[in-house]
Design a protein around this motif. Structure first.
Motif, PDB file in Angstrom:
ATOM      1  N   ARG A  95       0.822  -1.205   0.000  1.00 30.23           N
ATOM      2  CA  ARG A  95       0.000   0.000   0.000  1.00 30.23           C
ATOM      3  C   ARG A  95       0.859   1.260   0.000  1.00 30.23           C
ATOM      4  O   ARG A  95       0.562   2.224  -0.732  1.00 30.23           O
ATOM      5  N   ALA A  96       1.921   1.288   0.795  1.00 31.21           N
ATOM      6  CA  ALA A  96       2.776   2.476   0.859  1.00 31.21           C
ATOM      7  C   ALA A  96       3.420   2.771  -0.495  1.00 31.21           C
ATOM      8  O   ALA A  96       3.537   3.938  -0.899  1.00 31.21           O
ATOM      9  N   ASP A  97       3.826   1.718  -1.203  1.00 35.80           N
ATOM     10  CA  ASP A  97       4.428   1.904  -2.530  1.00 35.80           C
ATOM     11  C   ASP A  97       3.407   2.475  -3.510  1.00 35.80           C
ATOM     12  O   ASP A  97       3.730   3.345  -4.322  1.00 35.80           O
ATOM     13  N   LEU A  98       2.185   1.967  -3.439  1.00 33.34           N
ATOM     14  CA  LEU A  98       1.140   2.439  -4.348  1.00 33.34           C
ATOM     15  C   LEU A  98       0.804   3.901  -4.067  1.00 33.34           C
ATOM     16  O   LEU A  98       0.624   4.700  -5.007  1.00 33.34           O
ATOM     17  N   VAL A  99       0.709   4.265  -2.797  1.00 37.77           N
ATOM     18  CA  VAL A  99       0.403   5.648  -2.447  1.00 37.77           C
ATOM     19  C   VAL A  99       1.521   6.582  -2.917  1.00 37.77           C
ATOM     20  O   VAL A  99       1.267   7.671  -3.451  1.00 37.77           O
ATOM     21  N   ALA A 100       2.769   6.163  -2.746  1.00 45.94           N
ATOM     22  CA  ALA A 100       3.897   6.980  -3.203  1.00 45.94           C
ATOM     23  C   ALA A 100       3.850   7.168  -4.716  1.00 45.94           C
ATOM     24  O   ALA A 100       4.126   8.256  -5.235  1.00 45.94           O
ATOM     25  N   ASP A 101       3.492   6.103  -5.429  1.00 48.04           N
ATOM     26  CA  ASP A 101       3.399   6.163  -6.877  1.00 48.04           C
ATOM     27  C   ASP A 101       2.298   7.130  -7.294  1.00 48.04           C
ATOM     28  O   ASP A 101       2.485   7.951  -8.201  1.00 48.04           O
ATOM     29  N   ALA A 102       1.146   7.032  -6.645  1.00 51.33           N
ATOM     30  CA  ALA A 102       0.015   7.902  -6.999  1.00 51.33           C
ATOM     31  C   ALA A 102       0.298   9.357  -6.657  1.00 51.33           C
ATOM     32  O   ALA A 102      -0.142  10.273  -7.362  1.00 51.33           O
ATOM     33  N   THR A 103       1.050   9.587  -5.583  1.00 55.73           N
ATOM     34  CA  THR A 103       1.404  10.958  -5.208  1.00 55.73           C
ATOM     35  C   THR A 103       2.205  11.632  -6.313  1.00 55.73           C
ATOM     36  O   THR A 103       2.092  12.850  -6.534  1.00 55.73           O
ATOM     37  N   GLU A 104       2.996  10.847  -7.020  1.00 52.34           N
ATOM     38  CA  GLU A 104       3.775  11.400  -8.130  1.00 52.34           C
ATOM     39  C   GLU A 104       2.878  11.859  -9.277  1.00 52.34           C
ATOM     40  O   GLU A 104       3.266  12.734 -10.055  1.00 52.34           O
ATOM     41  N   HIS A 105       1.695  11.278  -9.412  1.00 51.45           N
ATOM     42  CA  HIS A 105       0.754  11.740 -10.439  1.00 51.45           C
ATOM     43  C   HIS A 105       0.361  13.197 -10.175  1.00 51.45           C
ATOM     44  O   HIS A 105       0.333  14.029 -11.085  1.00 51.45           O
ATOM     45  N   VAL A 106       0.045  13.482  -8.920  1.00 55.46           N
ATOM     46  CA  VAL A 106      -0.341  14.846  -8.540  1.00 55.46           C
ATOM     47  C   VAL A 106       0.824  15.810  -8.760  1.00 55.46           C
ATOM     48  O   VAL A 106       0.658  16.904  -9.306  1.00 55.46           O
ATOM     49  N   ALA A 107       2.014  15.403  -8.349  1.00 49.33           N
ATOM     50  CA  ALA A 107       3.189  16.262  -8.509  1.00 49.33           C
ATOM     51  C   ALA A 107       3.486  16.510  -9.985  1.00 49.33           C
ATOM     52  O   ALA A 107       3.863  17.628 -10.380  1.00 49.33           O
ATOM     53  N   LEU A 108       3.292  15.493 -10.813  1.00 50.77           N
ATOM     54  CA  LEU A 108       3.551  15.645 -12.242  1.00 50.77           C
ATOM     55  C   LEU A 108       2.571  16.630 -12.858  1.00 50.77           C
ATOM     56  O   LEU A 108       2.964  17.475 -13.686  1.00 50.77           O
ATOM     57  N   LEU A 109       1.308  16.552 -12.480  1.00 49.85           N
ATOM     58  CA  LEU A 109       0.330  17.505 -13.007  1.00 49.85           C
ATOM     59  C   LEU A 109       0.690  18.932 -12.615  1.00 49.85           C
ATOM     60  O   LEU A 109       0.548  19.862 -13.419  1.00 49.85           O
ATOM     61  N   GLU A 110       1.156  19.115 -11.391  1.00 53.39           N
ATOM     62  CA  GLU A 110       1.547  20.459 -10.946  1.00 53.39           C
ATOM     63  C   GLU A 110       2.728  20.980 -11.760  1.00 53.39           C
ATOM     64  O   GLU A 110       2.755  22.157 -12.155  1.00 53.39           O
ATOM     65  N   ALA A 111       3.695  20.125 -12.032  1.00 51.10           N
ATOM     66  CA  ALA A 111       4.854  20.539 -12.825  1.00 51.10           C
ATOM     67  C   ALA A 111       4.448  20.861 -14.263  1.00 51.10           C
ATOM     68  O   ALA A 111       4.962  21.816 -14.862  1.00 51.10           O
ATOM     69  N   LEU A 112       3.556  20.075 -14.811  1.00 53.34           N
ATOM     70  CA  LEU A 112       3.076  20.320 -16.171  1.00 53.34           C
ATOM     71  C   LEU A 112       2.288  21.622 -16.251  1.00 53.34           C
ATOM     72  O   LEU A 112       2.377  22.367 -17.242  1.00 53.34           O
TER      73      LEU A 112
END
Length: 272
Positions: free
Chosen positions: A235-252
């Motif tokens: 679960r922790a790995d999945l949450v970390a992975d999904a958090t990167e989706h949000v960060a990527l959208l912010e950078a874009l």
């Protein structure tokens, strides 16, 4: 010995016309329906035939049975892909179409067709007179997939960062949040689907359907489990992975090209 997909789930419809894989009987066509004159009538009325009713013509059979069978095959394919991600189809094990068909409540034909598609995708291999063996994969293959995905998607995401307006990225925010919820559930199957939807929606902005299709195929392959569970994503790995989706959208959104490059590369490396 034939194995079955333990715990597999499916929305396969009950066996029916075309759905159970049996051949559909088509009425025999008479020669009169395939002659030169018949070809002219099918292409459109000409000469004295204009406005006439051709009661002797044999109606074209509806393709409904084929559609039904394709629908069942698609549902079985989705169920098998889910079983792969969930680890219910174990690497190195052989599964036969008849046994899996019993499991899903359908004939062996749609299962065999779905397995042939998985063979084309590299998930299984044909074992003559036995069935299909799930491919054994190691960490090296996963790392290679991550490298290829980065080579394809990093340049595309950098181009999109320069050209796509901020409001378009805002439209993808609900998908990023949905992936966060899926990750929080700790279910790898639920997260795998949400993850693919998010990445597919981003690449769709490129307008290149071929690229999006290839990228999704690579993405799907990277989600298959490794032999012996060598790499387990909790679960922790999945949450970390999904958090990167949000960060990527912010950078874009702010067109932070260095941030986009680092996030995409790191995202794929983390998935490996």
């Amino acid at each position: 010995m034939e194995q079955s997909a333990q715990g597999s789930t499916s929305t396969g419809t009950p066996a029916g016309p075309g759905g159970d894989g049996r051949a559909v009987r088509v009425p025999a066509q008479s020669r009169a329906g395939f002659g030169e004159g018949a070809d002219r009538e099918r292409c459109g009325p000409t000469g004295d035939a204009r406005g006439e009713h051709t009661h002797s013509e044999i109606p074209i059979p509806r393709p409904r049975p084929v559609v039904q069978r394709a629908s069942v095959r698609g549902q079985i394919l989705d169920a098998l892909r889910t079983a792969l991600v969930a680890g219910e189809l174990r690497p190195g094990e052989v599964y036969s179409a008849p046994v899996l068909g019993d499991r899903f409540g359908v004939s062996a034909t749609p299962v065999r067709e779905a397995m042939q598609q998985l063979a084309l995708e590299g998930a299984v291999e044909v074992v003559p007179n036995r069935g299909f063996r799930v491919i054994v994969r190691g960490t090296r293959e996963l790392a290679e997939l991550a490298e290829v995905r980065a080579l394809i998607e990093v340049p595309v995401m950098l181009r999109l960062a320069r050209t796509v307006p901020a409001e378009r990225w805002a439209e993808l925010r609900p998908l990023a949040e949905a992936s966060m919820c899926a990750a929080a559930s700790g279910c790898p199957v639920t997260y795998a689907e949400a993850d693919r939807v998010f990445h597919r929606s981003m690449l769709a902005l490129s307008g290149n359907e071929q690229l999006a299709g290839i990228a999704e195929d690579l993405h799907r392959r990277s989600q298959w489990p490794l032999v012996g569970g060598a790499v387990s994503r909790g679960r922790a790995d999945l949450v970390a992975d999904a958090t990167e989706h949000v960060a990527l959208l912010e950078a874009l959104t702010v067109r932070d090209l260095d941030g986009v490059r680092a996030l995409v590369r790191g995202h794929f490396a983390g998935a490996a």
